[in-house]
Scaffold this motif. Structure first.
Motif, mmCIF file in Angstrom:
data_model
loop_
_atom_site.group_PDB
_atom_site.id
_atom_site.type_symbol
_atom_site.label_atom_id
_atom_site.label_comp_id
_atom_site.label_asym_id
_atom_site.label_seq_id
_atom_site.Cartn_x
_atom_site.Cartn_y
_atom_site.Cartn_z
ATOM 1 N N PRO A 117 1.242 -1.495 -0.165
ATOM 2 C CA PRO A 117 0.234 -0.228 -0.016
ATOM 3 C C PRO A 117 0.699 1.438 0.527
ATOM 4 O O PRO A 117 1.834 1.125 0.301
ATOM 5 C CB PRO A 117 -0.365 0.301 1.532
ATOM 6 N N GLY A 118 0.603 2.230 -0.826
ATOM 7 C CA GLY A 118 1.301 3.374 -0.851
ATOM 8 C C GLY A 118 1.202 3.829 -1.956
ATOM 9 O O GLY A 118 0.659 3.012 -3.272
ATOM 10 N N ILE A 119 2.296 4.801 -2.315
ATOM 11 C CA ILE A 119 2.259 5.812 -3.547
ATOM 12 C C ILE A 119 3.137 5.660 -4.613
ATOM 13 O O ILE A 119 3.060 5.099 -5.550
ATOM 14 C CB ILE A 119 2.043 7.517 -3.324
ATOM 15 N N MET A 120 4.187 5.885 -3.874
ATOM 16 C CA MET A 120 4.913 5.798 -4.813
ATOM 17 C C MET A 120 6.573 4.654 -4.696
ATOM 18 O O MET A 120 7.713 5.085 -3.997
ATOM 19 C CB MET A 120 6.477 7.144 -4.883
ATOM 20 N N PHE A 121 5.908 2.939 -4.239
ATOM 21 C CA PHE A 121 6.826 2.314 -4.163
ATOM 22 C C PHE A 121 7.160 0.943 -5.099
ATOM 23 O O PHE A 121 6.073 0.923 -5.414
ATOM 24 C CB PHE A 121 6.655 1.523 -2.894
ATOM 25 N N PRO A 122 7.935 0.597 -5.892
ATOM 26 C CA PRO A 122 9.160 1.700 -6.450
ATOM 27 C C PRO A 122 8.973 2.512 -6.985
ATOM 28 O O PRO A 122 7.974 2.607 -7.609
ATOM 29 C CB PRO A 122 10.386 0.262 -6.867
ATOM 30 N N ASP A 123 9.814 3.754 -6.834
ATOM 31 C CA ASP A 123 9.487 4.963 -7.143
ATOM 32 C C ASP A 123 9.694 5.292 -8.507
ATOM 33 O O ASP A 123 9.698 6.678 -9.121
ATOM 34 C CB ASP A 123 10.344 6.076 -6.347
ATOM 35 N N ASN A 124 9.896 4.376 -9.235
ATOM 36 C CA ASN A 124 10.537 5.154 -10.840
ATOM 37 C C ASN A 124 9.101 4.692 -11.465
ATOM 38 O O ASN A 124 9.162 3.230 -12.373
ATOM 39 C CB ASN A 124 11.936 4.730 -11.566
ATOM 40 N N LEU A 125 8.388 5.375 -11.830
ATOM 41 C CA LEU A 125 6.477 4.922 -12.843
ATOM 42 C C LEU A 125 7.468 5.095 -14.004
ATOM 43 O O LEU A 125 6.427 4.040 -14.845
ATOM 44 C CB LEU A 125 5.752 6.203 -12.138
ATOM 45 N N ASP A 126 8.041 5.516 -14.810
ATOM 46 C CA ASP A 126 8.977 5.819 -15.932
ATOM 47 C C ASP A 126 8.831 4.058 -16.337
ATOM 48 O O ASP A 126 8.210 3.452 -17.587
ATOM 49 C CB ASP A 126 10.342 5.650 -16.309
ATOM 50 N N ALA A 127 8.938 2.901 -15.675
ATOM 51 C CA ALA A 127 9.304 1.707 -16.219
ATOM 52 C C ALA A 127 7.883 0.858 -16.493
ATOM 53 O O ALA A 127 7.932 -0.380 -16.749
ATOM 54 C CB ALA A 127 9.638 0.735 -14.859
ATOM 55 N N TYR A 128 6.756 1.477 -15.835
ATOM 56 C CA TYR A 128 5.148 0.995 -16.103
ATOM 57 C C TYR A 128 4.775 1.403 -16.930
ATOM 58 O O TYR A 128 4.782 2.110 -17.647
ATOM 59 C CB TYR A 128 4.415 1.076 -14.443
ATOM 60 N N ASP A 129 4.001 0.339 -17.738
ATOM 61 C CA ASP A 129 2.712 0.671 -18.396
ATOM 62 C C ASP A 129 1.273 1.230 -18.204
ATOM 63 O O ASP A 129 0.654 1.730 -19.045
ATOM 64 C CB ASP A 129 2.914 -0.776 -19.171
ATOM 65 N N GLU A 130 1.206 0.730 -16.909
ATOM 66 C CA GLU A 130 -0.441 0.438 -16.446
ATOM 67 C C GLU A 130 -0.474 0.861 -15.030
ATOM 68 O O GLU A 130 0.318 -0.433 -14.476
ATOM 69 C CB GLU A 130 -1.069 -0.291 -17.345
ATOM 70 N N GLY A 131 -1.310 1.646 -14.513
ATOM 71 C CA GLY A 131 -1.386 1.470 -12.407
ATOM 72 C C GLY A 131 -2.759 0.556 -12.707
ATOM 73 O O GLY A 131 -4.005 1.621 -13.165
ATOM 74 N N LEU A 132 -2.909 -0.417 -12.127
ATOM 75 C CA LEU A 132 -3.968 -0.792 -12.246
ATOM 76 C C LEU A 132 -4.731 -0.965 -10.668
ATOM 77 O O LEU A 132 -3.992 -1.368 -9.805
ATOM 78 C CB LEU A 132 -3.931 -2.352 -12.505
ATOM 79 N N ILE A 133 -4.868 0.235 -10.313
ATOM 80 C CA ILE A 133 -6.080 0.811 -8.914
ATOM 81 C C ILE A 133 -6.883 0.072 -8.068
ATOM 82 O O ILE A 133 -7.690 -0.102 -9.184
ATOM 83 C CB ILE A 133 -6.155 2.194 -9.102
ATOM 84 N N VAL A 134 -6.048 -0.817 -7.757
ATOM 85 C CA VAL A 134 -7.830 -1.955 -6.456
ATOM 86 C C VAL A 134 -8.695 -1.402 -5.600
ATOM 87 O O VAL A 134 -7.503 -0.144 -4.748
ATOM 88 C CB VAL A 134 -7.178 -3.114 -6.247
ATOM 89 N N THR A 135 -9.605 -1.381 -5.716
ATOM 90 C CA THR A 135 -10.417 -0.239 -4.576
ATOM 91 C C THR A 135 -11.872 -1.193 -3.972
ATOM 92 O O THR A 135 -12.313 -2.652 -5.205
ATOM 93 C CB THR A 135 -11.081 1.567 -5.193
ATOM 94 N N LEU A 136 -12.196 -0.669 -3.428
ATOM 95 C CA LEU A 136 -13.548 -1.139 -2.686
ATOM 96 C C LEU A 136 -14.554 -0.584 -3.500
ATOM 97 O O LEU A 136 -14.165 1.074 -3.162
ATOM 98 C CB LEU A 136 -13.263 -1.395 -0.663
ATOM 99 N N PRO A 137 -16.068 -0.504 -3.126
ATOM 100 C CA PRO A 137 -16.955 0.607 -3.806
ATOM 101 C C PRO A 137 -16.994 0.865 -2.720
ATOM 102 O O PRO A 137 -18.559 1.189 -2.182
ATOM 103 C CB PRO A 137 -17.715 -0.842 -4.107
ATOM 104 N N PHE A 138 -16.731 1.761 -2.562
ATOM 105 C CA PHE A 138 -17.067 2.318 -0.789
ATOM 106 C C PHE A 138 -15.885 3.831 -1.190
ATOM 107 O O PHE A 138 -14.629 4.296 -1.361
ATOM 108 C CB PHE A 138 -16.423 1.725 0.522
ATOM 109 N N GLU A 139 -16.536 5.200 -0.370
ATOM 110 C CA GLU A 139 -16.037 6.188 -0.127
ATOM 111 C C GLU A 139 -14.767 6.435 -0.090
ATOM 112 O O GLU A 139 -13.846 7.012 -0.850
ATOM 113 C CB GLU A 139 -17.035 7.273 0.156
#
Ligand SMILES: Nc1ncnc2c1ncn2[C@@H]1O[C@H](COP(=O)(O)OP(=O)(O)OP(=O)(O)O)[C@@H](O)[C@H]1O
Ligand SMILES: [Mg+2]
Length: 253
Positions: A117-139
């Motif tokens: 959990p968290g924002i920037m880990f590992p921190d070089n986002l250039d390496a990724y093609d896509e961020g798949l953000i998982v969420t629960l159905p709550f605010e």
């Protein structure tokens, strides 16, 4: 792709291993990387408990990636596990960048990174093609997904949202509301299923249990999205020699 959320316990690892399994069972070569330095669970969920080296040892140059990657006997997936007790997850930017170069060079069709959990880990986002953000159905969960997505979009990382543990209750947010709150497309909606916990207790991805379970149907649909992108790439005559990663990069922004 990077499976992520700012919140803990929303189902990142569950999504990562079952999506990986689904892709592997279609004949793709898939590497799943456990980049969770706090509670690495990929190995645990898949029955590889006794691991001496893993992602961060590779990152810090202590061991060659090919020696640390474990072929999973049941699914055929390749796993770069996290080592429980690997509290010394310190690395330099250059090491992270070299790490991604190394694993991409191994030639997998898909590389799925399970994060803590968290924002920037590992921190070089250039390496990724896509961020798949998982969420629960709550605010609260959706607002934290929004925060993450906004940060990623500043770094030109494309994101999609997976809504997990949907029970169809009146007090849950609808898919439309999740899309509005997160300002993202909901690429998959995964139902609550007790068998997810059963499968984890038995150290085997739920995807191997029974494809007819609604959870697995949704995972199959999610995998379809990624395989159709690869199929498109393979059919495109001018980009025949490009790999999955470069195709995804073209798709950005
Ligand atoms: N769709 C689902 N139905 C039922 N249980 C689920 C579902 N998805 C996840 N779970 C359960 O939720 C718990 C947390 O899942 P998981 O470990 O995948 O979350 P995580 O986001 O990776 O957690 P962490 O932030 O600690 O890495 C597990 O016990 C798992 O079985
Ligand atoms: Mg996890």
């Amino acid at each position: 792709m990077r499976v992520c959320s700012t919140k803990g316990g929303v189902g990142k690892t569950t999504v990562a291993i079952n999506l990986a399994t689904s892709l592997q069972l279609r004949g793709y070569n898939v590497l799943i990387v456990d980049a969770d330095s706090i509670n690495p669970c990929v190995g645990l969920y898949m029955g590889l408990q006794d691991v001496n080296v893993g992602t961060f040892e590779v990152m810090r140059g202590k061991i060659d990636a090919r020696r640390a990657i474990i072929p999973h006997p049941v699914t055929g997936l390749h796993i770069l596990p996290g080592r429980t007790g690997s509290e010394d997850a310190k690395y330099t930017k250059a090491q992270v960048s070299q790490f991604f170069k190394t694993i991409v060079a191994l030639g997998y069709d898909f590389i799925i990174i399970d994060t803590q959990p968290g924002i920037m880990f590992p921190d070089n986002l250039d390496a990724y093609d896509e961020g798949l953000i998982v969420t629960l159905p709550f605010e609260a969960s959706c607002l934290s997904a929004l925060k993450m997505s906004q940060l990623y979009s500043k770094k030109n990382l494309k994101t999609n949202v997976v809504a997990n543990r949907i029970r169809g209750k009146r007090y849950e947010l609808s898919l439309r509301e999740i899309e509005e709150l997160t300002e993202n497309h909901v690429i998959a909606s995964l139902p609550e299923d007790e068998k997810v916990d059963v499968s984890i207790a038995e150290h085997i991805p739920i995807y191997l249990y029974d494809k007819k379970v609604r959870f697995n149907k949704a995972i199959t649909n999610l995998a379809d999205v990624y395989t159709s992108r690869v199929a498109l790439d393979r059919e495109a005559p001018t980009h025949k020699d490009r790999g999955f990663f470069s195709w995804f990069r073209r798709d950005r922004g």
